[in-house]
Design an enzyme around this catalytic site. Structure first.
Site, PDB file in Angstrom:
ATOM      1  CG  LEU A  29      -1.922  -1.120   1.357  1.00  0.00           C
ATOM      2  CD1 LEU A  29      -2.605  -1.073   2.707  1.00  0.00           C
ATOM      3  CD2 LEU A  29      -2.939  -1.034   0.232  1.00  0.00           C
ATOM      4  CG  HIS A  41       4.934  -7.188   3.046  1.00  0.00           C
ATOM      5  ND1 HIS A  41       5.266  -6.987   1.732  1.00  0.00           N
ATOM      6  CD2 HIS A  41       4.322  -6.038   3.457  1.00  0.00           C
ATOM      7  CE1 HIS A  41       4.883  -5.777   1.355  1.00  0.00           C
ATOM      8  NE2 HIS A  41       4.302  -5.178   2.384  1.00  0.00           N
TER       9      HIS A  41
END
Lengths: 167, 173
Positions: A97, A138
């Site tokens: 994002l 992540h």
């Protein structure tokens, strides 16, 4: 509830390390609710980390349960998460994002053991594999100021899966 | 909307090509977009999207002295589209086998018949001169199932070619 603003590169705050959560109160729960709403508002993200919205505390959300044929532990709110064991590695394609319009190949462990706390401060422990383990790695990177672009391997780099011979 | 061109430069490889070419582009007022620069055989190949600068004819003229000095051939043409046109692959096909003429045509012909859109293909010749080994990795998008693509490629295995089809799992986090 509110949708929070997502920091995107090259915002230098994304390189900042986050502090452990020490107080497990209503404010924490409210923030996590906003973080989840923000995750759902974006493009199909399977996770989000607090520093992505400018909150530098060790909080991530991971949920890969919406993906077909993917072993998972459901919707996870992980406070002060820590990977205590890694095993195996694989290349996979990631996006973020905080890095719009870019995807790259990243090497991650295929199996991890994870410790964390829940919203009440209770200890959690998980063994994870595959896509869920990748998502956790992540998100945890964000807590240490790392983005997947710090780990991208050349598009031409490929690892041939070794054949496993039965003996 | 910037006006993009595709600039191609190819020549015998040597250190410093990228620095010299990109400096000249910068001094000409150009901005660079997506680029692929790689050594193929003994050549260095550069394909890059450039925008800005003056007219195209001027850009070619501006690069000519460097190109002549470094022995690079130049090709410049308008590039349709622009940045932010990424298509994401959903399948990866890896092939390796004893090198033979027609292998790439065979593999990509089967893929094309499956409606597979090649987004990236890279290949290399390994092994040694007597027993060359061709290695190829293809990433692309196909609406048909992985099983369908795998089954279509299976006939190549009879020739001793190793073919592996895997899904490309994109994680957004």
């Amino acid at each position: 509830m509110a949708i929070l603003e997502i920091l995107t590169l090259p915002d230098p705050r994304l390189g900042q390390s986050s502090r452990p959560v020490e107080i497990f109160d209503a404010a924490l729960r409210d923030f996590v609710a906003d973080l989840e709403e923000t995750r759902r508002a974006g493009p199909a993200a399977v996770g989000i980390a607090a520093p992505q919205v400018g909150c530098f505390q060790r909080i991530v959300i991971v949920d890969v349960s919406g993906r077909r044929k993917t072993p998972n532990h459901g919707h996870l709110i992980l406070i002060n998460p820590e990977i205590v064991h890694w095993d195996g590695f694989a290349i996979g394609r990631e996006g973020c994002l905080s890095v719009p319009d870019y995807t790259g190949n990243v090497i991650r462990a295929t199996h991890i053991q994870l410790k964390a706390q829940d919203l009440e401060g209770q200890e959690l422990a998980f063994e994870m594999e595959g896509f869920e383990a990748r998502a956790v790695q992540h998100e945890l990177d964000h807590l240490d100021g790392l983005l997947f672009v710090d780990r991208v391997v050349s598009r031409r780099t490929d690892l041939y899966r070794r054949k496993v011979y039965q003996t | 909307m910037p006006d993009w061109s595709m600039l191609t430069l190819v020549g015998a490889d040597r250190p410093g090509i990228v620095a010299r070419v990109t400096r000249a582009l910068y001094l000409h007022g150009c901005n660079l977009g997506e680029a692929s620069m790689i050594r193929l055989g003994g050549c260095f190949t550069m394909m890059l999207m450039v925008s800005g600068g003056e007219r195209r004819a001027d850009l070619t003229a501006a690069l000519r002295p460097i190109a002549e000095e470094l022995g690079l051939r130049i090709h410049l043409e308008p590039a349709p589209g622009g940045l932010h046109q990424h298509l994401l692959p959903n399948l990866q096909v890896r092939v390796f086998g004893a090198d033979r003429a027609g292998l790439v045509a065979d593999v990509t012909g089967i893929l094309a018949a499956q409606g597979f859109h090649v987004l990236e293909l890279e290949s290399d010749v390994a092994g040694d001169a007597e027993r060359p080994l061709y290695i190829m990795s293809i990433q692309g998008f196909c609406e048909r199932s992985i099983e369908s693509v795998r089954a279509a490629l299976a006939m190549l295995s009879d020739d001793g070619v190793s073919v592996d089809v895997a899904s490309v799992d994109l994680l957004i986090g």
